[in-house]
Each structure stands twice: as structure tokens, then as C-alpha cells.
Design a protein around this motif. Structure first.
Motif, PDB file in Angstrom:
ATOM      1  N   ARG A 191     -13.843 -55.516  18.986  1.00 11.04           N
ATOM      2  CA  ARG A 191     -14.390 -56.765  18.433  1.00 11.04           C
ATOM      3  C   ARG A 191     -15.496 -56.474  17.434  1.00 11.04           C
TER       4      ARG A 191
ATOM      5  N   ILE B  57     -13.065 -62.472  22.445  1.00 12.85           N
ATOM      6  CA  ILE B  57     -12.664 -62.064  23.786  1.00 12.85           C
ATOM      7  C   ILE B  57     -12.873 -63.237  24.727  1.00 12.85           C
TER       8      ILE B  57
ATOM      9  N   GLY C 157      -8.228 -60.093  24.268  1.00 15.46           N
ATOM     10  CA  GLY C 157      -8.768 -60.070  22.917  1.00 15.46           C
ATOM     11  C   GLY C 157      -7.770 -60.679  21.966  1.00 15.46           C
TER      12      GLY C 157
END
Length: 797
Positions: free
Chosen positions: A433, A445, A658
């Protein structure tokens, strides 16, 4: 005598026939001579008066036998019984008005299905259109037009509940954080639609019905009452195979009454096969729910009280078992969290939509979408990491009694979260991320922690009634499961189970369990999963719902096999000059624990009760057959404080994922999805993981693609797969499945349910990831590309 059950990764015994096209589904079964084929004429209007029905032209067509209308329904049937006492009536056919698109208006019976379908086009129906209500919030207003004037309100139930001291908690809270969610309608869309064969037996005034019904068999008395006959005059059978359900095939039951009525009028057997358009338009759907959820939160992010306001849209009629969707989760509305104070307001409203019913997860997706979105909102408001907020609130000691009455039987939630974080690679996902955002990409997430209930308490729906109403109606509780295990003269082992599977592999698991008890391979056990209420052991709890198989039905089969084995052990002890506790069963033989050479074959032992009953030990019954009805002792009716242990066992699921979002197209890519399940003892790892993947695949559609669309006139706009976007295999991302086992002390095998967990956790997990990626507070399902682009535009405006 040993009786351990091994956990085996074995192939499904069902697949040999299915893969070769030899399955026996509803449309494969032979029909009696003279069977007529049915087609249903359905309303094109969402709300209208029925002025007249002219079937003269249809009856004049060659091959058409008769036409069934609402007048026949009033003559030979009754309105369906429902849990809530109300003046609302639903018949198997419209009798004065139609109230949703697709409501049955007439049935044509002809020599072939194609003739029947042609004939329904010749029926002239005069409708007088009436105003409609599609929005549940509009329908709940005091000034809203009445869909059932005799009821006096579109709200057919309004109950409030209070547990603990929520007022004090909110008064003392450092933060008061709220969220409003609108969960949409979606469906199960099984591969095989409804199939029905009905016959009236005039000599007994009885009916025989074969249908791919999934249960619960609590609908059997509802059908019998609608037909105006005693329960023993309604014989219900299911086919050996059924092509999926995911809850939807519960809704076969109103058509059972309709086709039984048609068979009575025609005086001949009647067969009906539902089309895909009919199924999408008029079968059933999950409820859409408007929820406002408010939390009292301390400065550390610990939730001390929850206040639920739930408005449930059950469609045009409150059809049994509704409003069960709203109450299935009632006992554990605090989810996986140790929240001691709780208020709940539940309102059930009617609109001009298809009546709702069972869809996989059955109330869980609606609850957890609000609860887990709220937990993320708490984390964002307080500047905390979402998993840390989850950890600070998790239940830590078991058994744990929730304020509304659920008893969480076993688990280690903090350890499960830690295992998922470690083995699932959350740290690596967080680094991904950071890298994505540094490159200007939208990456987020999401997390979800849910408790998965299984083996529903048959009394939970009565929580909709006041204590006084429940007292008048009589107590209802428990969850019977039935299984029969028998031996034939050649030593063959057979079993009949009550779970009505629709592809899950129940026969495989049952054969494995029973075989282990007798020391036989699963291939030596034949399991029958089709049910016949005129022949087999069953109760109102029988059926395929609430993930009851592993805990309840498999447990009953295990107990029945053990009873029969114990009888065999006493017979073997007499034959081998042993004490019963010295007898062992393994590899097709029965022998002394300390001297395996002192033995006899299982075949010979099993045949003694058939061939030589006079040689049995004094006082012992023959070892021929055992039937077990098992119900968990922890399930009682709701008490006067409206507390209810609404399920027998409670699994735990922790998910994180994710996602990356294309800012130009709005497409969501699920980059990684991790799902940890603690469903007690795992009976067969392959079947377990298959259920997890199946639920995940189904709700990828609910999260990203699928929705029922109605326009302002009530017209249904998603009646085909061109409009109702079911994901294909390539649209379903892979997932990482992690296991944890804390056996349940409640069930015979320590197993809990697993088939519905991801239907509850995945939609909100993905939604939380999208909210994290876009930095938005409010969003609705499904997260279509068009919706994502709107969110991006509104955020950037």
C-alpha cells in the motif's frame, strides 16, 4: 470400543455421477402417465387491481386442459401463515390485487410445456394500475399509501429491545460515532431453477409433491395449512440431486401449494419447471435493509454500547419464515465484540418488490456490513489502526454470553487474528500500500471480524413477538437433526440423513464419519440424502440452511452409528468371549483389543441379527437400525427479557484484503484476500475449503456486481443475466484460506458451520478496503465501476 473420526482429504462420492452427466435432478425424474405441464401467468404490474381474467381463448387451444385462477385458490386453499399476526394475506395466486411484478395470476395446464407457455399469452387480464412504493423509508412514513389497507400500516412489525444499561454508557462515552448503511437486494441464482411435480390423491384428499425444496421443513406445516389438510396428508419428496440453492430454493414452497392446487383442479399430476426469467423476477431475494448503528466509544476505542435501528424491506408480502432474516442474528448483534449494553429497534416494512427469503448468510451480511463499517469508522475517527480497534474489543473468554442472549461456545479470537496477520502476510500488504500510494495509485486495505452462527434455534423467530404473545402461542426452541443408520443381511451399511444438500458433499462427509465408526472405508457406506416425509425420519428443523450439516446432521449420523456399533459390540463380545469394552472395529474386522487374532469379519457380525436373532445375548435387541434425533441442549425459547441463544454454535472469521482502484475506469482489483476460519473441528478439509471458496465467489457478486433494480413504477429491470451481473469464474479473485480449530463443546463431533462465513465478511471487507483507498466515509453496494467513478468525482469536487 473405539469411535474416533479421522479427518480425511477424500474425493466426493457424489462426483462420479455428476461428472458423467448421470445426476438425478428434478427434471430428470420420471413422471406419471397423464402428467400435465404448467406455465404461470405473472403480473406485469407492481401494483394493480385485478378487474377480470378471461381464459376462454386459452381453453379453446388444442392440448390445453384447464386454467387455474384466484377463484380456485379461494375455493381450495387458504392464505399462508406467517410469524407475525397481521391482516395481510398472501394466497398462492393473486385473488384481488397484484402487489409485485411477477406475482402469479393464473396457471395453464397443457399436454406440453410449450403449449402451456403459448396458452398463457391468450389469457386476457384487465388490470387497474395503482400507485407503488419501492423505497422502504418512504413506505415507513405515516402518510405513505397502504399496500394492504386492512393492515393499517406498511410497517407490519415494530419491536424495541434493551439489554444492560445503554443510556449510562452513552452518557459517559468519550465519543458517539454513528453510521447509516443501505444493504441492497441480491439473490442466489442457482444453476438449477425450481422444479415441481404435484399430484392430488382424491380418495384420501392427500397430496404428493416432489420438489427441489431445501427446507427448513418448518414450511411443511405452512404448506399443509394452506392446502387445508392435516400434515400426514402432504407427502413431500426431494430429488437425489439439486443444482445449487444458496437459500433460494426455500422459496419453492409457495409453488408447491400452487401446483398442488392445479393438480387438484385438473385431476391429473402436474409438472412445472421455472424459467430463469421467472426465477430472477419472482422467486425470492435477500432483504434490503436500512441500518443506523451508533456506538458509545471510550478514548481508547473500546465500544461500551451499541444502538441499532434496522428497517427491513420484506417486499410485497411477509412470507414465511420472514421476518426471520431480521432476527436470525438477534442473539449476537454485538458480533465478535464484548459490548455489554445494547438497544435494538426492528421495523419490518412492506414494499412492491418480490417477497424476500433465504439467501446465503441470511441476515448476517446486513448486520456485519453495518457493524464492521462502524468499526472502521471508529478507527478513522480516533486515528487508530483498524485491526487494533478490533483487537481491543474482541471477546477473550469462552463461553461468552452476549447481552441479547447468544452463548459463544468456543474460540480464541485474539489468537485467530494474530495468526491471520502473521500467516496471511499483512505486513507485506501494508508495504505494498505504501509503495502504491507513493506512485499515485489508489490502494486500500480492509478488515472484517465476524461471528458465524450455525444450527439455528427454531425459536429465534418468535423473538419478533412480545413475551405475552409468545406465552399464548406456546414455547418454541431447539434444532432437531435426524439420521438413520442400518445394516443389511450381507453387512452393508446404509444411512439416511435429513440435510437436503444442494451440492455440498454431505453424502461424502457422512459416509466418512459412519465408516470410521465401524472401521470401514467410506466406500462401504451408502448414504441417501433425498428426503421423503412419508418414509424418513425428519422434523421441522430438517433441511439445508444455517450451516447445520457438520454440527447437527453429521453429529446425529455419528451418534446413530455409535449406537448401532455398540449393539454390534455386545453381540461380538458374546461371539468372541470378551467384555464389550474389549471389542475393536477396524479394516472390516471386529476383534479383541489385546488379541487381534480373536476376530470375525464385520460382514458376518452384521448378518447375525438378520440370520440368527435367536443367538443374540439375552436382553439385547437386534442390531438392525438406529435412528437418532439430536437437538443441542443450549437452545431454548426466548425468555421474558427477550434474550435468545439464536444458534447452537458460533464460528469465527477474520478477513483482510488489499484492493487497487483504477481512477480512470473505476475498476476494483482485489490484489490479495486472506480469510481465516475457526469453525470448530474440520471433518473434511477439501469440503471445508470448497464451502469457503463457494461463499466467497458468491458474494464477490454481491460486493461488486449484483443488484436487483426496480424503476419508480416498480418494474423489475434485472430479469436476465445480461442485466443481473453474476460474476464468471475469471472475475472471482483467488483467496488465501487459513484454518484454526477450537472444537465446539455443543456438537457431537465438535464441528461448527462454515458455509456462510464469507457471505457475511467479504462484502464489508472489500467495502472497507475501498473506503481506505478512496478516503471516503459512505458507500453502498454493489461497488460497480460507475459508483466508484461517482465517488471519485464527488470526492475531488
Amino acid at each position: 470400543m473405539s469411535g474416533a473420526v479421522s479427518e480425511q482429504m477424500m474425493r466426493r462420492i457424489e462426483d462420479a455421477d455428476l461428472l458423467l452427466g448421470r445426476g438425478r435432478f428434478g427434471n430428470d425424474l420420471p413422471v406419471p402417465r397423464g402428467t400435465l405441464h404448467a406455465a404461470v401467468l405473472r403480473s406485469p404490474s407492481a401494483r394493480a387491481e385485478l378487474i377480470s381474467i378471461d381464459s376462454v381463448a386459452a381453453l379453446a387451444m388444442p392440448g390445453v386442459a384447464c386454467v387455474v385462477t384466484g377463484e380456485d385458490a379461494k375455493r381450495w386453499t387458504r392464505p399462508f401463515a406467517v410469524a407475525v399476526k397481521t391482516a395481510m394475506q398472501q394466497w398462492c395466486l393473486a385473488v384481488d390485487r397484484v402487489r409485485y411484478v411477477g406475482e402469479p395470476v393464473a396457471v395453464v395446464l397443457a399436454q406440453t410445456r410449450h403449449l402451456a407457455e403459448d396458452a398463457i399469452e391468450q389469457i386476457a387480464v384487465e388490470y387497474r394500475p395503482l400507485p407503488v412504493i419501492i423505497d422502504p423509508e418512504a413506505a415507513a412514513l405515516p402518510e405513505a399509501l397502504l399496500l394492504h389497507p386492512a393492515v393499517g400500516s406498511n410497517i407490519v412489525s415494530d419491536r424495541s429491545f434493551r439489554y444492560g444499561d445503554p443510556e449510562a454508557s452513552f452518557a459517559a462515552a468519550a465519543h458517539r460515532i454513528a453510521i447509516t448503511t443501505r444493504y441492497p437486494r441480491n439473490a442466489g441464482t442457482p444453476l438449477e431453477t425450481f422444479v415441481m411435480l404435484a399430484e392430488h390423491l382424491p380418495g384420501e384428499d392427500a397430496y404428493e409433491i416432489t420438489a427441489n425444496f431445501q427446507g427448513p421443513l418448518a414450511m411443511h406445516p405452512v404448506m399443509a395449512l394452506a392446502l387445508g389438510i392435516p400434515g400426514n396428508r402432504l407427502r413431500l419428496r426431494t430429488p437425489p440431486d439439486s443444482g445449487g440453492s444458496f437459500g433460494a430454493k426455500h422459496a419453492v414452497f409457495p409453488y408447491s401449494v400452487l401446483m398442488a392446487l392445479a393438480a387438484r383442479k385438473a385431476g391429473r399430476p402436474v409438472k412445472w419447471v421455472e424459467t430463469r426469467f421467472e426465477h430472477l423476477t419472482a422467486a425470492t431475494s435477500a432483504t434490503n435493509r436500512v441500518t443506523t448503528l451508533t456506538a458509545a466509544v471510550d478514548e481508547r476505542g473500546v465500544v461500551t454500547a451499541l444502538s441499532w435501528d434496522q428497517l427491513e424491506d420484506c417486499g410485497a408480502y411477509l412470507r414465511a419464515p420472514e421476518p426471520a432474516t431480521l432476527y436470525r442474528m438477534h442473539g449476537n448483534m454485538t458480533g465478535a465484540y464484548r459490548v455489554g449494553n445494547l438497544t435494538i429497534r426492528n421495523r419490518v416494512v412492506l414494499t412492491n418488490k418480490t417477497p424476500s427469503g433465504l439467501v446465503r448468510g441470511f441476515g448476517g451480511p446486513q448486520v456485519y456490513f453495518a457493524l464492521e463499517r462502524l468499526m472502521q469508522r471508529i478507527a478513522a475517527t480516533l486515528g487508530l489502526d483498524p485491526p487494533e480497534v478490533i483487537r481491543r474489543n474482541l471477546v477473550k473468554h469462552f463461553p461468552y454470553r452476549c447481552p441479547a442472549g447468544a452463548v459463544l461456545d468456543s474460540g480464541d479470537y485474539p489468537a485467530a487474528v494474530a495468526q491471520a496477520v502473521s500467516e496471511g502476510g499483512l505486513d507485506a500488504l501494508r508495504r505494498r500500500r505504501v509503495e502504491a500510494r507513493a506512485a499515485g495509485r489508489a490502494y486500500g486495505i480492509g478488515f472484517a471480524a465476524v461471528v458465524e452462527p450455525s444450527i439455528s434455534n427454531m425459536g429465534y423467530i418468535t423473538t419478533v413477538l412480545s413475551p405475552e404473545e409468545r406465552q399464548r402461542a406456546g414455547p418454541k426452541g431447539g434444532a432437531q437433526a435426524a439420521a438413520t443408520v442400518s445394516l443389511d443381511p450381507l453387512g452393508g451399511v446404509s444411512a439416511v440423513i435429513d440435510s437436503l444438500p444442494q451440492g455440498q458433499g454431505h453424502r461424502t462427509a457422512a459416509a466418512q464419519i459412519i465408516g470410521d465408526v465401524f472401521g470401514l472405508p467410506p466406500s462401504a457406506v451408502r448414504v441417501e440424502a433425498a428426503l421423503d416425509t412419508g418414509r424418513d425420519a425428519w422434523s421441522i428443523a430438517a433441511g439445508n440452511y444455517s450451516s447445520r450439516f457438520a454440527g447437527a446432521t453429521a453429529g446425529a449420523a455419528y451418534l446413530a452409528a455409535n449406537r448401532l456399533r455398540d449393539k454390534l459390540g455386545r453381540i461380538a463380545a458374546a461371539q468372541l468371549n470378551l467384555r464389550p469394552e474389549e471389542v475393536r472395529f477396524a479394516e472390516g474386522r471386529v476383534f479383541a483389543a489385546t488379541n487381534p487374532e480373536n476376530s470375525l469379519s464385520f460382514t458376518r457380525l452384521a448378518g447375525i441379527s438378520h440370520w440368527s436373532p435367536g443367538t443374540l445375548p439375552d436382553g439385547d435387541a437386534a442390531a438392525l437400525r438406529e435412528t437418532v434425533f439430536w437437538s443441542p441442549g443450549v437452545l431454548e425459547p426466548p425468555n421474558d427479557a427477550d434474550e435468545i441463544n439464536s444458534s447452537a454454535t458460533y464460528g469465527f472469521v477474520f478477513d483482510f484484503c488489499g484492493v487497487e482502484i483504477d481512477r480512470d475506469t473505476g475498476e476494483i482489483c482485489v490484489d490479495r484476500y486472506v480469510s481465516l476460519h475457526d469453525a470448530g473441528r474440520i471433518l473434511n478439509p477439501a469440503l471445508f475449503d470448497g464451502q469457503v471458496r463457494g461463499a466467497f465467489a458468491m458474494v464477490i457478486g454481491a460486493a461488486l456486481y449484483e443488484r436487483f433494480i426496480y424503476d419508480e413504477s416498480g418494474s423489475f429491470l434485472s430479469g436476465s443475466f445480461a442485466d443481473y451481473a453474476v460474476p464468471t469464474a475469471e472475475m472471482v479473485p483467488d483467496l488465501v484460506i487459513l484454518h484454526r480449530e477450537t472444537p465446539s463443546p455443543v456438537t457431537p463431533l465438535g464441528a461448527k458451520g462454515v458455509a456462510e462465513g464469507n457471505s457475511m465478511s467479504t462484502p464489508v471487507c472489500i467495502a472497507n478496503a475501498v473506503a481506505d483507498a478512496l478516503g471516503v466515509a459512505d458507500l453502498e453496494l454493489p461497488l460497480t465501476e460507475a459508483r466508484i467513478l461517482e465517488l471519485l468525482q464527488s470526492r475531488d469536487a
